[in-house]
Design a protein around this motif. Structure first.
Motif, mmCIF file in Angstrom:
data_model
loop_
_atom_site.group_PDB
_atom_site.id
_atom_site.type_symbol
_atom_site.label_atom_id
_atom_site.label_comp_id
_atom_site.label_asym_id
_atom_site.label_seq_id
_atom_site.Cartn_x
_atom_site.Cartn_y
_atom_site.Cartn_z
ATOM 1 N N GLU A 98 1.421 4.056 -2.855
ATOM 2 C CA GLU A 98 0.418 5.873 -2.570
ATOM 3 C C GLU A 98 2.222 6.136 -2.758
ATOM 4 O O GLU A 98 1.610 7.502 -3.352
ATOM 5 C CB GLU A 98 0.974 6.147 -0.451
ATOM 6 C CG GLU A 98 -0.591 5.039 -0.635
ATOM 7 C CD GLU A 98 -0.969 5.838 1.235
ATOM 8 O OE1 GLU A 98 -0.073 5.562 1.569
ATOM 9 O OE2 GLU A 98 -1.785 5.349 1.456
ATOM 10 N N LYS B 183 -5.211 4.315 -5.365
ATOM 11 C CA LYS B 183 -4.641 4.301 -3.192
ATOM 12 C C LYS B 183 -5.466 4.022 -2.625
ATOM 13 O O LYS B 183 -5.431 3.091 -1.678
ATOM 14 C CB LYS B 183 -5.211 6.001 -2.684
ATOM 15 C CG LYS B 183 -3.065 6.826 -3.211
ATOM 16 C CD LYS B 183 -3.094 8.144 -3.145
ATOM 17 C CE LYS B 183 -1.691 8.225 -2.906
ATOM 18 N NZ LYS B 183 -1.463 9.957 -2.216
ATOM 19 N N ASP C 272 1.853 8.937 -5.575
ATOM 20 C CA ASP C 272 2.256 10.573 -5.604
ATOM 21 C C ASP C 272 3.446 11.238 -6.466
ATOM 22 O O ASP C 272 3.187 11.736 -6.440
ATOM 23 C CB ASP C 272 2.734 10.870 -4.258
ATOM 24 C CG ASP C 272 1.769 10.926 -2.879
ATOM 25 O OD1 ASP C 272 0.002 10.537 -4.032
ATOM 26 O OD2 ASP C 272 2.193 10.472 -2.228
ATOM 27 N N ASN D 30 0.604 -1.003 -0.358
ATOM 28 C CA ASN D 30 -0.221 -0.185 -0.219
ATOM 29 C C ASN D 30 1.388 1.337 -0.269
ATOM 30 O O ASN D 30 0.565 2.350 -0.745
ATOM 31 C CB ASN D 30 -1.215 -0.019 0.841
ATOM 32 C CG ASN D 30 -1.656 1.248 1.390
ATOM 33 O OD1 ASN D 30 -2.054 1.471 0.369
ATOM 34 N ND2 ASN D 30 -1.676 2.149 2.147
#
Length: 136
Positions: free
Chosen positions: A86, A105, A90, A82
């Motif tokens: 993320e 996400k 980003d 995870n």
């Protein structure tokens, strides 16, 4: 210094690790980073201690120990994944909102939640009968 040399330096900086110890150092850096920067990982790590203590207290069988440890590591691994998702999202979006970035996400976070709920269900299957037998 020409452009060709600059690109070679960049490739050397991001290239393969020169040896096994360098790989281990980078892996340990990654573990340190996720523990330092991700509150959810610290929570999973701390909450993972509870079933270990219960397994010790109730003198669980070898197979129960294996299942409990597997579930703990499964949740931790999903939290790693995870966090990777993320960070990559980003990076790609340059921290700008995009509906597909949010979707990616949210799905990655959902995978962690499903894994945690699975682990809780397994813990209930293992520990609930032990609690009932021990206290009633």
């Amino acid at each position: 210094m020409d452009l060709k040399e600059t690109n070679k330096e960049k490739m050397d900086a991001i290239g393969k690790n020169p040896n096994f110890l360098a790989s281990v150092k980078h892996a340990l850096d990654g573990i340190q980073t996720i523990l330092k920067e991700e509150q959810n990982m610290r929570c999973h790590a701390l909450l993972g201690i509870i079933p270990l203590l219960l397994a010790w207290y109730f003198q669980c069988s070898t197979i129960e120990w294996i299942i409990i440890i597997f579930c703990i590591f499964l949740v931790v691994i999903m939290e790693f994944l995870n966090t990777i998702f993320e960070n990559v999202v980003d990076l790609v979006t340059d921290f700008e909102f995009h509906p597909l970035a949010k979707k990616a996400k949210d799905i990655a976070a959902g995978a962690v939640l499903v894994t945690a709920l699975f682990s809780i269900a397994i813990a209930l299957i293992i520990f609930l009968p032990k609690f009932i037998t021990f206290y009633f």
